[in-house]
Write an enzyme that holds these catalytic residues in place. Sequence first.
Site, PDB file in Angstrom:
ATOM      1  N   ASP A 155    -112.206  31.199  18.266  1.00 58.19           N
ATOM      2  CA  ASP A 155    -111.108  32.475  18.568  1.00 58.19           C
ATOM      3  C   ASP A 155    -111.601  33.538  17.526  1.00 58.19           C
ATOM      4  O   ASP A 155    -111.735  33.210  16.458  1.00 58.19           O
ATOM      5  CB  ASP A 155    -109.717  31.814  18.367  1.00 58.19           C
ATOM      6  CG  ASP A 155    -108.733  32.916  18.692  1.00 58.19           C
ATOM      7  OD1 ASP A 155    -108.586  33.201  20.022  1.00 58.19           O
ATOM      8  OD2 ASP A 155    -108.199  33.276  17.628  1.00 58.19           O
TER       9      ASP A 155
ATOM     10  N   GLU B 264    -115.617  33.903  20.759  1.00 60.43           N
ATOM     11  CA  GLU B 264    -114.753  34.961  21.202  1.00 60.43           C
ATOM     12  C   GLU B 264    -114.962  36.456  20.469  1.00 60.43           C
ATOM     13  O   GLU B 264    -114.581  36.384  19.455  1.00 60.43           O
ATOM     14  CB  GLU B 264    -113.424  34.867  21.339  1.00 60.43           C
ATOM     15  CG  GLU B 264    -112.668  35.539  22.319  1.00 60.43           C
ATOM     16  CD  GLU B 264    -111.228  36.395  21.885  1.00 60.43           C
ATOM     17  OE1 GLU B 264    -110.627  36.835  22.478  1.00 60.43           O
ATOM     18  OE2 GLU B 264    -111.035  36.000  20.467  1.00 60.43           O
TER      19      GLU B 264
HETATM   20  C1  AAO Z   1     -97.999  37.461  19.232  1.00 60.25           C
HETATM   21  C2  AAO Z   1     -97.359  38.512  19.546  1.00 60.25           C
HETATM   22  C3  AAO Z   1     -97.614  39.821  18.728  1.00 60.25           C
HETATM   23  C4  AAO Z   1     -97.237  39.363  17.232  1.00 60.25           C
HETATM   24  C5  AAO Z   1     -97.949  38.316  16.777  1.00 60.25           C
HETATM   25  C6  AAO Z   1     -97.850  37.601  15.497  1.00 60.25           C
HETATM   26  O1  AAO Z   1     -97.647  38.968  20.844  1.00 60.25           O
HETATM   27  O2  AAO Z   1     -96.729  41.057  18.973  1.00 60.25           O
HETATM   28  O3  AAO Z   1     -97.401  40.623  16.211  1.00 60.25           O
HETATM   29  O4  AAO Z   1     -97.812  37.164  17.732  1.00 60.25           O
HETATM   30  O5  AAO Z   1     -96.543  37.430  15.546  1.00 60.25           O
HETATM   31  C7  AAO Z   1    -102.685  35.507  21.474  1.00 60.25           C
HETATM   32  C8  AAO Z   1    -101.656  36.691  22.104  1.00 60.25           C
HETATM   33  C9  AAO Z   1    -101.160  37.601  20.966  1.00 60.25           C
HETATM   34  C10 AAO Z   1    -100.339  36.703  20.255  1.00 60.25           C
HETATM   35  C11 AAO Z   1    -101.126  35.837  19.304  1.00 60.25           C
HETATM   36  C12 AAO Z   1    -100.717  34.979  18.376  1.00 60.25           C
HETATM   37  O6  AAO Z   1    -102.613  37.476  22.724  1.00 60.25           O
HETATM   38  O7  AAO Z   1    -100.216  38.350  21.861  1.00 60.25           O
HETATM   39  O8  AAO Z   1     -99.738  37.708  19.215  1.00 60.25           O
HETATM   40  O9  AAO Z   1    -101.801  34.731  20.282  1.00 60.25           O
HETATM   41  O10 AAO Z   1     -99.462  34.317  18.772  1.00 60.25           O
HETATM   42  C13 AAO Z   1    -108.043  41.357  20.098  1.00 60.25           C
HETATM   43  C14 AAO Z   1    -109.062  40.104  19.377  1.00 60.25           C
HETATM   44  C15 AAO Z   1    -109.068  38.851  20.197  1.00 60.25           C
HETATM   45  C16 AAO Z   1    -107.772  38.483  20.846  1.00 60.25           C
HETATM   46  C17 AAO Z   1    -107.049  39.566  21.488  1.00 60.25           C
HETATM   47  C18 AAO Z   1    -105.805  39.009  22.211  1.00 60.25           C
HETATM   48  O11 AAO Z   1    -110.119  41.002  19.191  1.00 60.25           O
HETATM   49  O12 AAO Z   1    -109.717  37.991  19.318  1.00 60.25           O
HETATM   50  O13 AAO Z   1    -106.761  40.698  20.679  1.00 60.25           O
HETATM   51  N1  AAO Z   1    -107.972  37.126  21.714  1.00 60.25           N
HETATM   52  C19 AAO Z   1    -107.816  35.756  20.818  1.00 60.25           C
HETATM   53  C20 AAO Z   1    -107.096  34.726  21.868  1.00 60.25           C
HETATM   54  C21 AAO Z   1    -105.569  35.306  21.943  1.00 60.25           C
HETATM   55  C22 AAO Z   1    -105.038  35.228  20.750  1.00 60.25           C
HETATM   56  C23 AAO Z   1    -105.848  35.734  19.662  1.00 60.25           C
HETATM   57  C24 AAO Z   1    -107.128  35.775  19.629  1.00 60.25           C
HETATM   58  C25 AAO Z   1    -105.024  35.368  18.129  1.00 60.25           C
HETATM   59  O14 AAO Z   1    -107.884  34.718  23.143  1.00 60.25           O
HETATM   60  O15 AAO Z   1    -104.956  34.570  23.287  1.00 60.25           O
HETATM   61  O16 AAO Z   1    -103.676  36.209  20.824  1.00 60.25           O
HETATM   62  O17 AAO Z   1    -105.272  33.998  17.955  1.00 60.25           O
HETATM   63  C26 AAO Z   1    -109.473  45.791  21.906  1.00 60.25           C
HETATM   64  C27 AAO Z   1    -110.499  45.293  20.951  1.00 60.25           C
HETATM   65  C28 AAO Z   1    -110.201  43.572  21.116  1.00 60.25           C
HETATM   66  C29 AAO Z   1    -108.789  43.369  21.031  1.00 60.25           C
HETATM   67  C30 AAO Z   1    -108.178  44.250  22.028  1.00 60.25           C
HETATM   68  C31 AAO Z   1    -106.585  43.755  22.026  1.00 60.25           C
HETATM   69  O18 AAO Z   1    -109.923  45.834  23.270  1.00 60.25           O
HETATM   70  O19 AAO Z   1    -111.876  45.408  21.281  1.00 60.25           O
HETATM   71  O20 AAO Z   1    -111.167  43.185  20.135  1.00 60.25           O
HETATM   72  O21 AAO Z   1    -108.749  41.951  21.228  1.00 60.25           O
HETATM   73  O22 AAO Z   1    -108.184  45.507  21.763  1.00 60.25           O
HETATM   74  O23 AAO Z   1    -106.040  44.183  20.853  1.00 60.25           O
HETATM   75  C32 AAO Z   1    -110.446  48.680  26.390  1.00 60.25           C
HETATM   76  C33 AAO Z   1    -111.481  48.458  25.255  1.00 60.25           C
HETATM   77  C34 AAO Z   1    -111.459  47.140  24.681  1.00 60.25           C
HETATM   78  C35 AAO Z   1    -110.008  46.875  24.058  1.00 60.25           C
HETATM   79  C36 AAO Z   1    -109.062  47.185  25.028  1.00 60.25           C
HETATM   80  C37 AAO Z   1    -107.754  46.883  24.582  1.00 60.25           C
HETATM   81  O24 AAO Z   1    -110.632  47.707  27.532  1.00 60.25           O
HETATM   82  O25 AAO Z   1    -112.809  48.707  26.009  1.00 60.25           O
HETATM   83  O26 AAO Z   1    -112.452  46.949  23.723  1.00 60.25           O
HETATM   84  O27 AAO Z   1    -109.054  48.306  25.740  1.00 60.25           O
HETATM   85  O28 AAO Z   1    -107.213  47.948  23.970  1.00 60.25           O
END
Ligand code: AAO
Length: 527
Positions: free
Chosen positions: A227, A263
């Site tokens: 992850d 990932e």
């Molecule tokens: C939760 C709450 C939060 C709180 C946190 C801590 O929702 O509000 O602050 O707890 O209390 C998952 C959930 C999260 C959750 C977290 C922990 O999705 O909501 O937070 O568990 O419980 C990034 C990362 C990527 C990640 C993704 C979700 O790079 O690694 O965010 N995925 C993995 C897992 C996922 C998990 C985690 C990681 C954490 O698969 O399930 O989170 O373990 C851009 C960046 C990406 C970034 C995204 C989203 O993307 O490039 O790297 O991903 O933003 O922030 C266009 C762009 C694209 C961009 C996108 C979105 O499409 O081309 O690049 O827009 O802006």
Amino acid sequence: MAAGQCVFLAHRRGSMKLFILLALFGLGFAQHNPHTKHGRTAIVHLFEWRWADIAAECERFLGPNGFGGVQISPPNEHIVLNSPWRPWWQRYQPISYDLCSRSGSENELRDMITRCNNVGVNIYVDAIINHMCGASGGEGDHSSCGSWFSAGKRDFPGVPYSHWDFNDNKCRTGSGEIENYGDASQVRDCRLVGLLDLALEKDYVRGKVADYMNKLIDMGVAGFRVDACKHMWPGDLAVVYGRLHNLNTSWFPNGSKPFIYQEVIDLGGEPITSTEYVHLGRVTEFKYGAKLGTVFRKWNGEKLFYTRNWGEGWGFMPDGNAVVFVDNHDNQRGHGAGGASIVTFWDSRLHKMAVGYMLAHPYGVARVMSSFRWNRHIVNGKDQNDWMGPPSHGDGSTKSVSINPDQTCGDGWVCEHRWRQIKNMVIFRNVVNGEPHSNWWDNQSNQVAFGRGNRGFIVFNNDDWDLDVTLNTGMPGGTYCDVISGQKEGNRCTGKQIHVGGDGRAHFRISNRDEDPFVAIHAESKL
Ligand code: AAO
């Protein structure tokens, strides 16, 4: 020192370098191999399933239908949250590496790994090693095994980790959070959505993470989805992966390295790219599902016939490095990346076609999503219920997966992998494994067909009119059962029949109003 000795030493240094190079090269490429057994090819993500249910599913369904492996939800101890109520994402907030989670106990995990391995289905673990719980996670024993922790004090005695083991002092943003994805250092040293960022440059932390992964390897898992790799330095990951044991020889050949798929969300436009990680293992190709969704939805003027050079021709990473998927547990509910084009089970007709396309096409290691249903409630493009956890009882414990008489799932479990069209395309992928992409045909619009050598052929009609055409399939003459509208059962087809002539040509008719406007035949669907 005699001249001879000098030459000898120089030679030794040279061969040492060569040895290190070879070791690095060998290590990297070994970790690209999913080690699936019996010619199986596809992986299914059984998102949030209980271990007991996965064990049963391996024996009753995945093994018999040729699935290569299962990606399981994180098995380690995680935070338990009440507000919102037991969200699915609580499992992405580790509290320790003890193996009790919402999916079950360590014994149940071990039993599942053993039983799945015994029927030739591999287990891949979703490994959360970038961080622990959120900084606002509080203090107490609200954790899946009951370990006490304090997020505020950075104290996780269950591992143990203390404040020394986090990147709080290394991060250079005012908030301690990632503020700008354009700055690679903050992406790796600061907190991703508030999650306490582990100092993976410390030998102690690397050791704890490697111990956790090695325990799972010794239990018999075949590899890991790692992850949030974008948020870790490739050099730190290389050290951790370098410490991993070989796979358990009860089920895997001597010397097998764990399969690693990382990932990294790379849709372009950021300094961190997948290329920085491909020597360490495979990487998730996020462009694949985003583009395929756009094509099948016919957005931005895309047409299916443009996919003639699908794969590297579309700017995706080299074939041997990619893990591909139509949707994942994040982007099916608006988390992560990919946006609105992603096709999920909510758009079931398009989803079946897109998954069918992926499984028929040779590019990448393919992963099928298997979801649970939630009360989707979209306001201004955002799902208000994107947090909702799996089907559960009043006390928050996850419900078992029930199986209906028609083999679909009940109780809120979607089980896309059991849909006839998808299950049969998993079999198709195995039957055509190793065969080249061949006999392409298109109508310059959204009707296309392609084969896989002389082992399989598939035809899609995503236009708003009928398809009626005779094509060269490359298949031996005979009568084949379409595995989309039905399948071969005994000596008959339960759906459409396709007659391939001695010259390899066959006539296809697909109405744009068909329940599923595509047809697929393969060597084992021949009568
Ligand atoms: C939760 C709450 C939060 C709180 C946190 C801590 O929702 O509000 O602050 O707890 O209390 C998952 C959930 C999260 C959750 C977290 C922990 O999705 O909501 O937070 O568990 O419980 C990034 C990362 C990527 C990640 C993704 C979700 O790079 O690694 O965010 N995925 C993995 C897992 C996922 C998990 C985690 C990681 C954490 O698969 O399930 O989170 O373990 C851009 C960046 C990406 C970034 C995204 C989203 O993307 O490039 O790297 O991903 O933003 O922030 C266009 C762009 C694209 C961009 C996108 C979105 O499409 O081309 O690049 O827009 O802006």
